[in-house]
Each structure stands twice: as C-alpha cells, then as structure tokens.
Design an enzyme around this catalytic site. Structure first.
Site, PDB file in Angstrom:
ATOM      1  N   SER A 154     112.019  67.011  44.641  1.00 54.71           N
ATOM      2  CA  SER A 154     112.930  67.395  43.564  1.00 54.71           C
ATOM      3  C   SER A 154     112.476  66.930  42.392  1.00 54.71           C
ATOM      4  O   SER A 154     113.431  66.784  41.334  1.00 54.71           O
ATOM      5  CB  SER A 154     114.504  66.653  43.984  1.00 54.71           C
ATOM      6  N   GLY A 214     108.040  71.623  44.481  1.00 53.76           N
ATOM      7  CA  GLY A 214     108.218  72.581  45.407  1.00 53.76           C
ATOM      8  C   GLY A 214     109.245  73.774  44.925  1.00 53.76           C
ATOM      9  O   GLY A 214     108.729  74.424  44.330  1.00 53.76           O
ATOM     10  N   GLY A 215     110.536  73.458  44.836  1.00 57.66           N
ATOM     11  CA  GLY A 215     111.543  74.575  44.409  1.00 57.66           C
ATOM     12  C   GLY A 215     111.343  74.955  43.404  1.00 57.66           C
ATOM     13  O   GLY A 215     111.424  76.126  42.713  1.00 57.66           O
ATOM     14  N   HIS A 273     102.493  67.829  55.246  1.00 58.82           N
ATOM     15  CA  HIS A 273     103.724  68.035  54.638  1.00 58.82           C
ATOM     16  C   HIS A 273     104.963  67.724  55.631  1.00 58.82           C
ATOM     17  O   HIS A 273     104.661  67.970  56.828  1.00 58.82           O
ATOM     18  CB  HIS A 273     103.969  69.503  53.713  1.00 58.82           C
ATOM     19  N   LYS A 300     105.966  77.098  49.048  1.00 62.77           N
ATOM     20  CA  LYS A 300     106.523  77.091  50.377  1.00 62.77           C
ATOM     21  C   LYS A 300     106.433  78.606  50.822  1.00 62.77           C
ATOM     22  O   LYS A 300     105.582  79.357  50.449  1.00 62.77           O
ATOM     23  CB  LYS A 300     108.056  76.580  50.254  1.00 62.77           C
ATOM     24  N   GLY A 312     113.516  68.863  48.190  1.00 62.63           N
ATOM     25  CA  GLY A 312     114.731  70.161  48.103  1.00 62.63           C
ATOM     26  C   GLY A 312     116.034  69.874  48.164  1.00 62.63           C
ATOM     27  O   GLY A 312     116.953  70.656  48.443  1.00 62.63           O
ATOM     28  N   ASN A 320     103.852  73.733  45.509  1.00 65.05           N
ATOM     29  CA  ASN A 320     104.022  74.418  46.649  1.00 65.05           C
ATOM     30  C   ASN A 320     105.093  75.234  46.832  1.00 65.05           C
ATOM     31  O   ASN A 320     106.441  75.022  46.808  1.00 65.05           O
ATOM     32  CB  ASN A 320     104.396  73.114  47.628  1.00 65.05           C
ATOM     33  N   GLU A 363     106.198  61.502  49.364  1.00 69.96           N
ATOM     34  CA  GLU A 363     107.435  62.381  49.304  1.00 69.96           C
ATOM     35  C   GLU A 363     108.486  61.948  50.170  1.00 69.96           C
ATOM     36  O   GLU A 363     108.500  62.213  51.309  1.00 69.96           O
ATOM     37  CB  GLU A 363     106.943  63.947  49.670  1.00 69.96           C
TER      38      GLU A 363
HETATM   39  C1  PEP Z   1     107.749  69.894  48.416  1.00 69.07           C
HETATM   40  O1  PEP Z   1     107.987  70.851  49.110  1.00 69.07           O
HETATM   41  O2  PEP Z   1     106.756  69.015  48.553  1.00 69.07           O
HETATM   42  C2  PEP Z   1     108.817  69.443  47.420  1.00 69.07           C
HETATM   43  C3  PEP Z   1     108.649  68.323  46.825  1.00 69.07           C
HETATM   44  O3  PEP Z   1     109.903  70.274  47.319  1.00 69.07           O
HETATM   45  P1  PEP Z   1     111.065  69.952  46.361  1.00 69.07           P
HETATM   46  O4  PEP Z   1     110.236  69.941  44.931  1.00 69.07           O
HETATM   47  O5  PEP Z   1     111.707  71.382  46.176  1.00 69.07           O
HETATM   48  O6  PEP Z   1     111.752  68.961  46.579  1.00 69.07           O
END
Ligand code: PEP
Length: 220
Positions: free
Chosen positions: A187, A206-207, A85, A10, A156, A8, A150
């Site tokens: 994360s 995500g990140g 999300h 974002k 994040g 993702n 999640e």
């Molecule tokens: C997400 O946005 O779905 C996510 C899991 O972000 P991150 O990996 O940055 O925590």
C-alpha cells in the site's frame, strides 16, 4: 539518496497500448533506480528505467509448458525478477523450497532476484521473516541480494505498515542478511512513499504503479 523503486504492475494493464503508455510516461530521468515489472507479454526496455519481471520458473529449460525461465527473461532485457511474492506463494502454492530454486537460478542466469517475504495476519513477524530468509536463501551468495518486506495485511489493502514496524523489520532483515538491500512493499502511495524511503533502501509498489500521476509523484 538514490533508492530502488520497483513497480509491480501485476496482471495489468490489459493491452500493449496501455502498457506502452505507462512505459513512455515513466521513462524519465530521476535520482532513483526505477524498475518496471510488467506482465510477460508487455516486457519492453526503456532508456531511463530498468526492466524487471514478476516471476520466473524454477528450472532453466525443458518440458514445462507455459513456463518462462530467468535465462529467457535475461535475454529479453530483464535485470531484476520478483521471486516469492505473496500472491505466488498463496495463489500458486509456491513453497520456500521452490522459491530458493528460483533465487539460485536468477543468480546463475545473472538476473537480480528480489526475494519477497512477509507475514500473514496472525503469524509472528520475526518467525516468518527468519524462516523465509533461511529457506529462501539456503546456499545463496547474499552479496547484493534484494529483499522486499511485504506484510500480507498491507498488500493491496490501503493499510500501510506503521513506520516503526517497517524500521523493526528492516533492522531484523539487515541483522540476518547484512549484505542485503531491504525494500518495503504494501500500500505504498504518493503520500507515504517519501517517509518510507527515508527508512529503507527502496519500495515495491503494486496498485499505485499503474496509476500514472500517482507513480510519477513517487519516482520524481
Ligand atoms: C505488491 O503487490 O507487491 C504490492 C506491494 O501491492 P500494493 O502496493 O498494491 O499493496
């Protein structure tokens, strides 16, 4: 074992050039199913990855300025769409009812919805999971559905959920929706991905998905 790894991006990166650079780097053969969800303007199919989208609107067509439907996303090559999300729920005020419409429209338009669920700090995990599944999947044929668990404290923040908590949530979701594939998100990075993949059907990243070296280590 073959797992689903969803990136993702974002609202990143900021240019088509940078996005292309990531697609090129990630377009490699791997034993996993890799799904890339870039921002809408940068959607681009590849050879070895599957294209996904981060969101869709809860109607298929009509006077909804700025909206993008699952049917359009299917037409440009998306096979998966993230739905519900936590950032959509909290920043854009999406309710379980809206999310349920989106899930149904994705299925109708032959795109796989990835229903994202998870509790906020201070909320009872099992109650939130049960409610979000019940409402998000109301009148939905769950065969082949994908659920991404999640917990919001982990998104994040660098604070990944403990493995025993991930297993507990995985088992609870499977008990409610036995047909589902259950992913974990929050994360995930190259250091914890392998361990999480052992106890889940996949991960939502995500990140770390826009950090080239990091994501490559995760998918290899
Ligand atoms: C997400 O946005 O779905 C996510 C899991 O972000 P991150 O990996 O940055 O925590």
């Amino acid at each position: 074992m073959k797992k689903i790894i969803i990136a993702n991006f974002k609202m990143n990166p900021l240019t088509k050039k940078e996005a292309k650079n990531l697609f090129k780097a990630y377009d490699i053969k791997t034993k996993h199913t890799v799904v890339l969800c870039p921002p809408f303007p940068f959607l681009e199919k590849g050879k070895n990855y599957i294209l996904g989208a981060q969101n869709c609107f809860c109607r298929t067509e009509g006077p909804y300025t700025g909206a993008v439907s699952s049917k359009m996303l299917k037409d440009v090559g998306c096979e998966y769409i993230l739905v519900g999300h936590s950032e959509r729920r909290h920043i854009f005020g999406e309710t379980d009812k809206i999310i349920n419409h989106k899930v149904k429209l994705c299925i109708k338009n032959k795109v796989k919805p990835v229903l994202c669920i998870g509790e906020n700090v201070g909320e009872k995990k099992s109650e939130v999971i049960k409610r979000q599944l019940k409402e998000g999947l109301k009148d939905v044929e769950t065969k082949g559905i994908i659920i991404a668990y999640e917990p919001i404290f982990a998104i994040g923040t660098g604070k990944v959920c403990e493995i025993k908590e991930i297993i507990e949530s995985y088992n609870l979701i499977k008990k409610i929706v036995p047909d589902a594939k259950v992913l974990y998100g929050g994360s995930v990075n190259s250091l914890n991905a392998k361990e999480i993949l052992k106890v889940t059907d996949g991960i939502l990243v995500g990140g770390a998905s826009i950090k080239k070296e990091e994501f490559l280590k995760i998918i290899k």
